[in-house]
Design an enzyme around this catalytic site. Structure first.
Site, short mmCIF file in Angstrom:
data_model
loop_
_atom_site.label_atom_id
_atom_site.label_comp_id
_atom_site.label_asym_id
_atom_site.label_seq_id
_atom_site.Cartn_x
_atom_site.Cartn_y
_atom_site.Cartn_z
N LYS A 66 -20.15 33.36 -63.91
CA LYS A 66 -19.07 32.70 -63.65
C LYS A 66 -20.42 31.91 -62.78
O LYS A 66 -20.46 32.14 -60.99
CB LYS A 66 -18.15 33.29 -62.85
CG LYS A 66 -16.84 32.66 -63.13
CD LYS A 66 -16.96 31.06 -62.53
CE LYS A 66 -16.85 31.60 -60.60
NZ LYS A 66 -16.89 30.51 -60.25
N CYS A 116 -29.57 31.51 -46.71
CA CYS A 116 -28.29 32.79 -46.57
C CYS A 116 -29.66 33.58 -45.78
O CYS A 116 -29.18 33.86 -44.74
CB CYS A 116 -28.52 34.10 -48.02
SG CYS A 116 -29.82 34.09 -48.79
N GLU A 169 -22.04 31.58 -39.88
CA GLU A 169 -23.07 31.43 -40.34
C GLU A 169 -22.18 29.69 -41.07
O GLU A 169 -21.47 29.14 -40.88
CB GLU A 169 -22.76 32.25 -41.21
CG GLU A 169 -23.87 31.47 -42.83
CD GLU A 169 -23.90 32.03 -43.73
OE1 GLU A 169 -22.37 32.27 -44.02
OE2 GLU A 169 -25.55 32.34 -44.37
#
Ligand code: NAD
Length: 499
Positions: free
Chosen positions: A182, A291, A390
């Site tokens: 997905k 990330c 973040e």
């Protein structure tokens, strides 16, 4: 106007049981490009019904198909063919990735090589695979019978989407699992290449299935499906928490690569030029949508002013532009929703730190497109939101420290623990600091350069479990322990008085 790649389909379909199909409901969603935020195509929007079909196909391929039963060498041949085909499509992939996600074209060009390497690496690994056997002399032999776990659910984010998909597809397929992928709803374009690549490589039908759609519908149905024993997820920590809860009913195996707020710690004795290059690249490459971005830079006080001045000057000179232009260093952020989020942090930062570069749209840019000037805040306190949260864009917080202890405290002072970068020429200090920093991965005097054999993953809110090398194969496998008695069976004879 950015360069539109050739061959963009009018509808990006699902891929289920070897067929390109629309959603059973007929639902679709809009796909935007980030330079003009125009809708350039639509994608099939999957829900539980489509996931059920994809899982059923993957389960059939697992139960009855050849893939889990093939010799490792045979599977490796297919994986190597996949790698060759991925590499041969690098121009097409880079153009699509750059157009759909806003990644600068020069950075998108490396993605096919890295994706191909993920297949080659696991092909090599399964050919060289060995499992343990133990002997208890005269009594017992024990060995490990490694078996693929079943249908793996793979859920991926929109940053470097194709490469991150390959990171999961490589070890899942190498292990003999069948999969349902997905991909992220912001960037479905490059994932549409997989079907053709796998067909050309002659991956058996039903082994790879893909359902496009939103996390709350398609993703959720995959996480909750009882015939999917494991989920490998990369995305935000809050989504990871939700998936963790939703996977509990079926006690699924989970691997989670989550968010980060990684520190780069620059000591006064560091090679300052190298540290500057690396910390700039660390947060501004991939548009800051990385990330492991070094989004907090901690700098020893004696070099702090010089560092901030030089860093800001370089950040101001970073070339922001059309992602398809080879001169561009920072392109357009993936989606207007994400752009709004990053811009809101830029405004928050103006209250929390000293703005020394950027701070909004780059000069000379109109209203169109998700462009953010590389933004640098200095003197950021550790309780600031831009220090703790973040941002996932080209925004960095710089903070001074006086002692090694303070640097460590600052480095560990967030909920995340993905990566840390240490800059010092003092080898002893570098290793001691590394022992105590709460990060899944540490780079000493280096930016993020991966070795696929080494573990990848975060601690604290940055992840659950570690992948990389054999660890990835272990995640997608059951290791059944088999015990064989040698010689006489020595069992206590319950009820023996009856005979
Ligand atoms: P996200 O969590 O919003 O979405 C990731 C994927 O999860 C998407 O495919 C989404 O559709 C799906 N999803 C969302 N809700 C879901 C649900 N309830 N159930 C099942 N699936 C669901 O993340 P994003 O915004 O796409 O990606 C950015 C994030 O990914 C950042 O936090 C970044 O740090 C992280 N990331 C981590 C790594 C790593 O290796 N640690 C690598 C890349 C990105």
């Amino acid at each position: 106007m950015t360069t539109r790649p050739a061959n963009i389909p009018d509808l990006i379909p699902h891929y289920i049981d070897g067929e390109r199909v629309e959603s059973v409901s007929g639902e679709t969603f809009e796909v935007l490009e980030p330079v003009g935020n125009t809708v350039y195509t639509r994608a099939a929007s999957g829900d539980k019904t489509d996931i059920d079909r994809a899982v059923a196909a993957a389960a059939r391929a697992f139960e009855d198909g050849p893939w889990p039963r093939m010799k490792n060498r045979e599977r490796a041949r297919v994986l190597n063919r996949i790698a060759d085909i991925v590499e041969s499509r690098d121009q097409e992939l880079a153009a699509m990735e750059s157009f759909d996600s806003g990644l600068p074209i020069t950075q998108a060009k490396g993605q096919a090589q890295r994706a191909a390497e993920n297949f080659r690496f696991f092909a090599d690994l399964i050919v060289a695979q060995r499992d343990d056997a133990y002997k208890v002399p005269g009594m017992q032999m024990n060995y490990v019978n490694r078996k693929p776990k079943g249908v793996a659910g793979l859920i991926t984010p929109w940053n470097t989407p194709f490469m991150l998909e390959s990171w999961k597809l490589g070890p899942a397929l190498a292990s003999g699992c069948t999969v349902v992928l997905k991909p992220a709803e912001f960037t479905p374009l490059s994932a549409s290449l997989w079907a053709g690549i796998f067909e050309e490589a002659e991956l058996p039908r039903g082994v790879f299935n893909l359902v496009n759609g939103f996390g709350e519908t398609a993703g959720d149905a995959l996480v909750k499906h009882e015939d999917v024993p494991l989920i490998s997820f990369t995305g935000e920590s809050s989504t990871g928490q939700l998936i963790f809860r939703n996977a509990a009913d079926h006690l699924k195996g989970l691997s989670m690569e989550l968010g980060g707020k990684s520190p780069a710690v620059v000591f006064a004795d560091a090679d300052l030029d190298a540290a500057l290059d690396s910390t700039l690249f660390g947060v501004f490459s991939l548009n800051g949508e990385r990330c492991t971005a070094s989004s907090r830079i901690l700098v020893e006080r004696s070099i702090y002013d010089e560092f901030v001045e030089r860093y800001a000057a370089r950040a101001k000179a970073v070339i922001v532009g059309d992602p398809s232009d080879p001169a561009t260093e920072v392109g357009a952020l993936v989606h207007p929703e994400h752009y709004d989020k990053v811009m809101s942090y830029v405004e928050i930062g103006k209250q929390e730190g000293r703005l020394v570069a950027g701070g909004g749209r780059p000069e000379g840019f109109g209203e169109e497109g998700n462009f953010v000037a590389p933004t640098v805040f200095a003197d950021v306190r550790p309780d600031a939101r831009i220090f703790q949260e973040e941002i996932f864009g080209p925004v960095v917080a710089i903070t001074p420290f006086d002692t090694e202890e303070e640097a460590l405290e600052l480095a560990n002072n967030t909920k995340y623990g993905l990566a840390a970068y240490i800059w010092t020429r003092d080898v002893q200090r570098a290793h001691l600091f590394t022992q105590n920093v709460n990060a899944g991965m540490v780079w000493l005097n280096s930016h993020n350069v991966r070795d696929l054999r080494s573990p990848f993953g975060g601690v604290k809110a940055s992840g659950l479990g570690q992948e990389g090398g054999y660890r990835s194969l272990d995640f997608y496998s059951d290791q059944q322990a088999v015990h064989i008695t040698l010689g006489d069976v020595k069992t206590k004879r319950f009820g023996a008085s009856a005979c």
